[in-house]
Design a protein around this motif. Sequence first.
Motif, mmCIF file in Angstrom:
data_model
loop_
_atom_site.group_PDB
_atom_site.id
_atom_site.type_symbol
_atom_site.label_atom_id
_atom_site.label_comp_id
_atom_site.label_asym_id
_atom_site.label_seq_id
_atom_site.Cartn_x
_atom_site.Cartn_y
_atom_site.Cartn_z
ATOM 1 N N THR A 138 0.842 -1.196 0.000
ATOM 2 C CA THR A 138 0.000 0.000 0.000
ATOM 3 C C THR A 138 0.879 1.248 0.000
ATOM 4 N N PRO A 139 0.718 2.175 -0.958
ATOM 5 C CA PRO A 139 1.511 3.412 -0.938
ATOM 6 C C PRO A 139 1.142 4.256 0.276
ATOM 7 N N VAL A 140 2.155 4.741 0.978
ATOM 8 C CA VAL A 140 1.914 5.532 2.183
ATOM 9 C C VAL A 140 2.420 6.966 2.032
ATOM 10 N N ASP A 141 3.575 7.141 1.412
ATOM 11 C CA ASP A 141 4.105 8.490 1.244
ATOM 12 C C ASP A 141 4.947 8.560 -0.009
ATOM 13 N N THR A 142 5.271 9.767 -0.399
ATOM 14 C CA THR A 142 6.095 9.975 -1.578
ATOM 15 C C THR A 142 7.016 11.176 -1.349
ATOM 16 N N THR A 306 -5.352 11.225 9.927
ATOM 17 C CA THR A 306 -4.604 11.432 11.177
ATOM 18 C C THR A 306 -3.126 11.151 10.968
ATOM 19 N N PHE A 307 -2.819 10.002 10.370
ATOM 20 C CA PHE A 307 -1.415 9.656 10.157
ATOM 21 C C PHE A 307 -0.828 10.416 8.972
ATOM 22 N N GLN A 308 -1.577 10.497 7.877
ATOM 23 C CA GLN A 308 -1.074 11.142 6.668
ATOM 24 C C GLN A 308 -0.708 12.602 6.899
ATOM 25 N N GLU A 309 -1.489 13.315 7.694
ATOM 26 C CA GLU A 309 -1.198 14.727 7.930
ATOM 27 C C GLU A 309 -0.128 14.936 8.992
ATOM 28 N N ASP A 310 0.218 13.871 9.705
ATOM 29 C CA ASP A 310 1.288 13.946 10.696
ATOM 30 C C ASP A 310 2.658 13.754 10.061
ATOM 31 N N MET A 311 2.712 13.012 8.968
ATOM 32 C CA MET A 311 3.995 12.619 8.366
ATOM 33 C C MET A 311 4.894 13.757 7.909
ATOM 34 N N PRO A 312 4.352 14.791 7.233
ATOM 35 C CA PRO A 312 5.257 15.785 6.655
ATOM 36 C C PRO A 312 6.246 16.393 7.636
ATOM 37 N N LEU A 313 5.817 16.748 8.843
ATOM 38 C CA LEU A 313 6.732 17.383 9.797
ATOM 39 C C LEU A 313 7.421 16.371 10.703
ATOM 40 N N GLN A 314 7.160 15.088 10.520
ATOM 41 C CA GLN A 314 7.854 14.049 11.271
ATOM 42 C C GLN A 314 8.937 13.384 10.419
ATOM 43 N N MET A 315 8.582 13.021 9.185
ATOM 44 C CA MET A 315 9.534 12.324 8.317
ATOM 45 C C MET A 315 9.846 13.109 7.043
ATOM 46 N N PHE A 316 9.277 14.308 6.906
ATOM 47 C CA PHE A 316 9.527 15.192 5.767
ATOM 48 C C PHE A 316 9.297 14.487 4.431
ATOM 49 N N VAL A 317 8.144 13.849 4.345
ATOM 50 C CA VAL A 317 7.667 13.237 3.122
ATOM 51 C C VAL A 317 6.257 13.754 2.860
ATOM 52 N N ARG A 318 5.759 13.522 1.662
ATOM 53 C CA ARG A 318 4.419 13.974 1.302
ATOM 54 C C ARG A 318 3.416 12.825 1.452
ATOM 55 N N PRO A 319 2.225 13.119 1.901
ATOM 56 C CA PRO A 319 1.219 12.066 2.041
ATOM 57 C C PRO A 319 0.859 11.453 0.685
ATOM 58 N N ALA A 320 0.588 10.154 0.689
ATOM 59 C CA ALA A 320 0.121 9.508 -0.535
ATOM 60 C C ALA A 320 -1.340 9.834 -0.800
ATOM 61 N N SER A 321 -2.101 10.067 0.255
ATOM 62 C CA SER A 321 -3.534 10.319 0.132
ATOM 63 C C SER A 321 -3.788 11.750 -0.352
ATOM 64 N N GLN A 322 -4.651 11.875 -1.344
ATOM 65 C CA GLN A 322 -4.897 13.175 -1.951
ATOM 66 C C GLN A 322 -5.677 14.121 -1.054
ATOM 67 N N ASP A 323 -6.388 13.594 -0.054
ATOM 68 C CA ASP A 323 -7.197 14.472 0.788
ATOM 69 C C ASP A 323 -6.472 14.921 2.048
ATOM 70 N N ALA A 324 -5.211 14.565 2.190
ATOM 71 C CA ALA A 324 -4.427 14.992 3.356
ATOM 72 C C ALA A 324 -3.840 16.376 3.091
ATOM 73 N N ALA A 325 -4.022 17.277 4.039
ATOM 74 C CA ALA A 325 -3.521 18.647 3.894
ATOM 75 C C ALA A 325 -2.046 18.730 4.265
ATOM 76 N N LEU A 326 -1.308 19.542 3.521
ATOM 77 C CA LEU A 326 0.098 19.781 3.831
ATOM 78 C C LEU A 326 0.220 20.943 4.810
ATOM 79 N N PRO A 327 1.185 20.887 5.732
ATOM 80 C CA PRO A 327 1.391 22.009 6.654
ATOM 81 C C PRO A 327 1.952 23.222 5.913
ATOM 82 N N GLU A 328 1.776 24.394 6.514
ATOM 83 C CA GLU A 328 2.228 25.633 5.877
ATOM 84 C C GLU A 328 3.729 25.609 5.598
ATOM 85 N N LEU A 329 4.496 24.964 6.457
ATOM 86 C CA LEU A 329 5.948 24.888 6.256
ATOM 87 C C LEU A 329 6.273 24.285 4.892
#
Length: 365
Positions: A138-142, A306-329
């Motif tokens: 299952t794709p999780v991040d990119t 919950t997990f997809q929107e947590d990833m960017p500022l934890q592992m600095f990757v982009r969510p695989a899910s299209q409905d996950a919002a990216l942080p302003e950073l």
Amino acid sequence: MNTNLRRALGATVVAALGLPLLAACGGSGGSGASEEADGGKTVTLVSHDSFVASEGVLKEFTKQTGYTVKVVKGGDAGQAVNQAILSKKHPQGDVFFGVDNTLLSRALDQGLFDPYEAKGLDRVPGKLQADAAEHRVTPVDTGDICVNYDRAYFTEHKLAPPQSFDDLIKPEYKNLLVTENAATSSPGLAFQLATAAKYGDDGWQDYWKKLKANGVEVVSGWEQAYSERFSGSAGGKKAKGDKPLVVSYASSPPAEVMGVEPAPKEAPTGVATGTCFQQTEFAGLLKGAKNTKGGKALIDFLLSRTFQEDMPLQMFVRPASQDAALPELFTKYGAKVTDPQTLAPEKIAKNREQWVKAWSSIVLK
């Protein structure tokens, strides 16, 4: 700031994930994936050293499902995959997270995973679903591997930073680039694969001959390249690195400015967006898992907002899910890579070994 980079981009870290996390150390012993813990059920996630989640995220999973997550880490992505293959008759856990598209076909050929079509997969772009026919992963991040540049250097020298592979072999960029060894480094391999995708089977070797003639420096891994040789990172400045170009990640700019006060107008590093290779990380249900029900629930959770929107500022990757919002950073400082190079996992598997040998004979001799 540089700690965030190391955490995000592959160096060993200690992950503090809160109460639900029982263990975060690798080991070769069998997993007690269905054991009781704190009066609840346990599901074991096997991953690389860079897996990180914020404190409340796995608590939320426990609240939703009753399962407590145990994390077993096994070095960098390549080491973790190798360990999973070696231990596949007695898997270390229930779910493996962190096999990327450069290593995926090897894991699939070794029969590591049982098929499972995760809930939420309909929100993931089809181009990321490398095993859509069987759903073994299952794709999780990119994320994207790209040449980064030191903005200050190019401003000072009144030189436009390179934006493409062809730029890198021009005389004005001679002796400015440092990259990682394709035989020993994931970013180094990804950059080599990017040139194979760009120039084809018949052209990439000639490109590397020109890049070598133009003074490319090769080091063993990302930490040495980015933190020591690159002039644009926090670590690079301390080490007085003199290379204003480095193979790193499109997420390096937001990682560099995280926690900096006052917030700068732009990151000190830029991204040559025409030099990128897209990496996708996958999760899969390990064949022989003791807790398949918990494993399926965890894979579903990895695709949750919950997990997809947590990833960017934890592992600095982009969510695989299209409905996950990216942080302003990310939206303010991250590079927008619209057309990264890609290769089918099957093509990578067929050619990886011979390509790395050919690359080594050209660049390292």
